[in-house]
Design an enzyme around this catalytic site. Structure first.
Site, PDB file in Angstrom:
ATOM      1  N   LYS A   7       0.834  -1.212   0.000  1.00  0.00           N
ATOM      2  CA  LYS A   7       0.000   0.000   0.000  1.00  0.00           C
ATOM      3  C   LYS A   7       0.859   1.247   0.000  1.00  0.00           C
ATOM      4  O   LYS A   7       0.560   2.218  -0.700  1.00  0.00           O
ATOM      5  CB  LYS A   7      -0.897   0.012   1.242  1.00  0.00           C
ATOM      6  CG  LYS A   7      -2.143  -0.834   1.076  1.00  0.00           C
ATOM      7  CD  LYS A   7      -3.226  -0.314   1.992  1.00  0.00           C
ATOM      8  CE  LYS A   7      -4.576  -0.832   1.577  1.00  0.00           C
ATOM      9  NZ  LYS A   7      -5.648  -0.317   2.412  1.00  0.00           N
TER      10      LYS A   7
ATOM     11  N   LYS B  84      -3.853 -12.459  -5.695  1.00  0.00           N
ATOM     12  CA  LYS B  84      -4.470 -13.289  -4.656  1.00  0.00           C
ATOM     13  C   LYS B  84      -5.969 -13.028  -4.622  1.00  0.00           C
ATOM     14  O   LYS B  84      -6.397 -11.880  -4.764  1.00  0.00           O
ATOM     15  CB  LYS B  84      -3.841 -12.882  -3.310  1.00  0.00           C
ATOM     16  CG  LYS B  84      -4.264 -13.712  -2.131  1.00  0.00           C
ATOM     17  CD  LYS B  84      -3.716 -13.125  -0.847  1.00  0.00           C
ATOM     18  CE  LYS B  84      -4.474 -11.871  -0.468  1.00  0.00           C
ATOM     19  NZ  LYS B  84      -4.134 -11.305   0.831  1.00  0.00           N
TER      20      LYS B  84
ATOM     21  N   LYS C  26     -11.824  -9.878  -1.988  1.00  0.00           N
ATOM     22  CA  LYS C  26     -13.125  -9.361  -2.437  1.00  0.00           C
ATOM     23  C   LYS C  26     -12.931  -8.335  -3.545  1.00  0.00           C
ATOM     24  O   LYS C  26     -11.960  -7.575  -3.531  1.00  0.00           O
ATOM     25  CB  LYS C  26     -13.899  -8.775  -1.266  1.00  0.00           C
ATOM     26  CG  LYS C  26     -13.322  -7.489  -0.738  1.00  0.00           C
ATOM     27  CD  LYS C  26     -14.197  -6.968   0.367  1.00  0.00           C
ATOM     28  CE  LYS C  26     -13.420  -5.914   1.112  1.00  0.00           C
ATOM     29  NZ  LYS C  26     -13.999  -4.666   1.315  1.00  0.00           N
TER      30      LYS C  26
HETATM   31  P1  TYM Z   1      -8.123 -12.495   6.649  1.00  0.00           P
HETATM   32  O1  TYM Z   1      -9.407 -12.165   7.287  1.00  0.00           O
HETATM   33  O2  TYM Z   1      -7.614 -11.592   5.571  1.00  0.00           O
HETATM   34  O3  TYM Z   1      -8.193 -13.932   6.033  1.00  0.00           O
HETATM   35  C1  TYM Z   1      -8.597 -15.038   6.804  1.00  0.00           C
HETATM   36  C2  TYM Z   1      -7.780 -16.251   6.428  1.00  0.00           C
HETATM   37  O4  TYM Z   1      -7.967 -16.558   5.056  1.00  0.00           O
HETATM   38  C3  TYM Z   1      -6.718 -16.673   4.403  1.00  0.00           C
HETATM   39  N1  TYM Z   1      -6.873 -16.183   3.023  1.00  0.00           N
HETATM   40  C4  TYM Z   1      -6.475 -16.862   1.936  1.00  0.00           C
HETATM   41  N2  TYM Z   1      -5.898 -18.074   1.812  1.00  0.00           N
HETATM   42  C5  TYM Z   1      -5.615 -18.493   0.562  1.00  0.00           C
HETATM   43  N3  TYM Z   1      -5.889 -17.768  -0.548  1.00  0.00           N
HETATM   44  C6  TYM Z   1      -6.475 -16.546  -0.483  1.00  0.00           C
HETATM   45  N4  TYM Z   1      -6.750 -15.862  -1.570  1.00  0.00           N
HETATM   46  C7  TYM Z   1      -6.788 -16.048   0.822  1.00  0.00           C
HETATM   47  N5  TYM Z   1      -7.369 -14.913   1.272  1.00  0.00           N
HETATM   48  C8  TYM Z   1      -7.420 -15.015   2.619  1.00  0.00           C
HETATM   49  C9  TYM Z   1      -5.788 -15.794   5.206  1.00  0.00           C
HETATM   50  O5  TYM Z   1      -4.443 -16.187   5.022  1.00  0.00           O
HETATM   51  C10 TYM Z   1      -6.281 -16.027   6.615  1.00  0.00           C
HETATM   52  O6  TYM Z   1      -5.709 -17.197   7.167  1.00  0.00           O
HETATM   53  N6  TYM Z   1      -4.575 -11.076   9.803  1.00  0.00           N
HETATM   54  C11 TYM Z   1      -5.553 -12.106   9.566  1.00  0.00           C
HETATM   55  C12 TYM Z   1      -6.541 -12.270  10.696  1.00  0.00           C
HETATM   56  C13 TYM Z   1      -5.898 -12.453  12.018  1.00  0.00           C
HETATM   57  C14 TYM Z   1      -5.246 -13.630  12.478  1.00  0.00           C
HETATM   58  C15 TYM Z   1      -4.799 -13.311  13.794  1.00  0.00           C
HETATM   59  C16 TYM Z   1      -5.013 -14.891  11.944  1.00  0.00           C
HETATM   60  C17 TYM Z   1      -5.826 -11.509  12.996  1.00  0.00           C
HETATM   61  N7  TYM Z   1      -5.167 -12.035  14.073  1.00  0.00           N
HETATM   62  C18 TYM Z   1      -4.114 -14.236  14.564  1.00  0.00           C
HETATM   63  C19 TYM Z   1      -4.319 -15.824  12.706  1.00  0.00           C
HETATM   64  C20 TYM Z   1      -3.880 -15.506  14.015  1.00  0.00           C
HETATM   65  C21 TYM Z   1      -6.304 -11.727   8.299  1.00  0.00           C
HETATM   66  O7  TYM Z   1      -6.333 -10.598   7.918  1.00  0.00           O
HETATM   67  O8  TYM Z   1      -7.003 -12.721   7.769  1.00  0.00           O
END
Ligand code: TYM
Length: 330
Positions: free
Chosen positions: A113, A197, A200
Site C-alpha cells: 500500500k 491473490k 473481495k
Molecule cells: P483475513 O481475514 O484476511 O483472512 C482469513 C484467512 O484466510 C486466508 N486467506 C487466503 N488463503 C488463501 N488464498 C487466499 N486468496 C486467501 N485470502 C485469505 C488468510 O491467510 C487467513 O488465514 N490477519 C488475519 C486475521 C488475524 C489472524 C490473527 C489470523 C488476525 N489475528 C491471529 C491468525 C492468528 C487476516 O487478515 O485474515
C-alpha cells in the site's frame, strides 16, 4: 499436553473461496481430544478498512454463522470477538516495544500500500496491524496457527517478537507458534487475474463468495482466465490460471494434482472448468444451507460469542497480568 490451535479472520467484506480454502476449511478438522482450538473474529483488525457500523456488525455475525456452519462446535471450542477481550489491545501496546519500524515496514500488506500510494497517508493501524496479530496469538500460547500463505510473514514476526521478549526477560514467557497451510490452497488466486491473490472485488467475476448462488459460481468459473496451451497441466509459471483451478479442485476433492491432470488429459478447458464449478458448488451447498439457517437467529450467534468470551477471558487476564509483572508494571 493438549496442542493449542488458534486462528482468526477479519469481518471485512464477504467470505470468499480464498479465505475458505486457505484457512477456514481446515479449522474444524483440528477439533479433537488432543487439541484445544480457539477461533476468533478479528474485528479490531477490520477497522482500518473503515466499515460502517452496521456493515461491521453484520459481517461479524455473518462470520459467527459461517464458523458454526463449517462445523465448529462452539460448546467445546470458543468462538470469540477480539474486541471483547481488551487484553489483546493491551498486549499489543506492550509488544510495540519489542518490534521496530524497520520490521513493520517490511510487512507486505503495508509495504504494498505504501509503495502504491505513499506512506504518509497510511493509517497507523495498518502499520501496527501485525503487532496486534502477534498479541492475538501470544496471549493464549498458541502452538499452531492455520492460515493462508499471506499470513506467513505475520506469524514469523510473531515468533521474532516472542523470542526477543523471552530473551530480554530470560525465560520462556511467550510460546513460539508455528503456522500451517493447507496442502493445495494456501494461496488461491483471482479467477479473472491469476497473478493476484483472491480477495473481495467490487462487482468482478474473479472472486467466488461462499454465499454466491450456484449459477453465479458456475458463471464465474466458466469465465475464469486460462491460456492458449489447451492442456490441463500444473505449471504456475506458464499456466497460472489453469494451475489455480487445479489447486482449487484438488483442495475440494482431496485428489492429487497428478490424478486430476490425467483425468482431464485430452479434454478442453470448458469441461475442466465445469468440473471445478460443480465440485465447488457441491462442497458449498450444505454449508450455505446451514449458514442460512443459523444466520436468522442473531440471539443465538450473540450467545455463542458470550460463551466464547467467558471461556477465554480469564486466561487472557492471567497471562497479561503475568507479563505486566515481569515487565515491572506495578
Ligand atoms: P483475513 O481475514 O484476511 O483472512 C482469513 C484467512 O484466510 C486466508 N486467506 C487466503 N488463503 C488463501 N488464498 C487466499 N486468496 C486467501 N485470502 C485469505 C488468510 O491467510 C487467513 O488465514 N490477519 C488475519 C486475521 C488475524 C489472524 C490473527 C489470523 C488476525 N489475528 C491471529 C491468525 C492468528 C487476516 O487478515 O485474515
Amino acid at each position: 499436553m493438549k496442542k493449542r490451535v488458534l486462528s482468526g479472520i477479519k469481518p471485512t467484506g464477504d467470505v470468499h473461496l480464498g479465505g475458505y480454502l486457505g484457512a477456514m476449511r481446515e479449522w474444524p478438522k483440528y477439533q479433537s481430544s488432543e487439541n484445544e482450538v480457539f477461533y476468533f473474529i478479528a474485528d479490531l483488525h477490520a477497522l482500518n478498512a473503515r466499515p460502517t457500523a452496521s456493515e461491521l456488525r453484520t459481517k461479524t455475525l455473518d462470520l459467527v454463522a459461517w464458523l458454526l456452519a463449517l462445523g465448529i462446535d462452539s460448546e467445546r471450542n470458543p468462538i470469540y470477538l477480539q474486541s471483547q477481550i481488551p487484553e489483546h489491545s493491551e498486549l499489543c501496546w506492550l509488544l510495540n516495544n519489542f518490534v521496530t519500524m524497520g520490521e513493520l515496514s517490511r510487512m507486505t500488506q503495508y509495504k504494498d500500500k505504501a509503495q502504491k500510494s505513499g506512506s504518509e497517508g497510511q493509517l497507523v493501524a495498518l502499520f501496527t496491524y501485525p503487532v496486534l496479530m502477534a498479541a492475538d496469538i501470544l496471549l493464549y500460547g498458541a502452538d499452531e496457527v492455520p492460515v493462508g500463505e499471506d499470513q506467513t510473514q505475520h506469524v514469523e514476526l510473531t515468533r521474532d517478537i516472542a523470542q526477543r521478549f523471552n530473551g530480554i526477560y530470560g525465560r520462556e514467557l511467550l510460546k513460539l507458534p508455528k503456522f500451517t497451510h493447507p496442502a493445495h490452497s494456501a494461496r488461491v488466486m483471482m479467477l479473472d487475474d491469476p497473478a493476484r491473490k483472491m480477495s473481495k472485488s467490487e462487482g468482478g467475476d474473479g472472486c467466488v463468495y461462499l454465499m454466491d448462488p450456484q449459477e453465479v459460481i458456475d458463471r464465474k468459473f466458466s469465465r475464469a482466465v486460462t491460456d492458449s496451451e489447451g492442456v490441463v497441466r500444473f505449471n504456475k509459471q506458464d499456466q497460472p490460471g489453469v494451475s489455480n483451478l487445479l489447486e482449487i479442485l484438488a483442495a475440494v476433492t482431496g485428489e492429487t494434482i497428478e490424478v486430476l491432470e490425467q483425468r482431464f488429459a485430452g479434454n478442453g478447458y470448458g469441461d475442466f472448468k465445469k468440473a471445478v464449478a460443480e465440485a465447488v458448488i457441491e462442497e458449498l451447498a450444505p454449508i450455505q444451507a446451514e449458514f442460512a439457517r443459523l444466520r436468522k437467529d442473531e440471539a443465538y450467534l450473540l450467545e455463542v460469542l458470550t460463551r466464547g468470551k467467558d471461556r477465554v477471558a480469564s486466561e487472557a487476564r492471567e497471562k497479561l497480568a503475568e507479563l505486566k509483572q515481569v515487565i515491572g508494571l506495578v
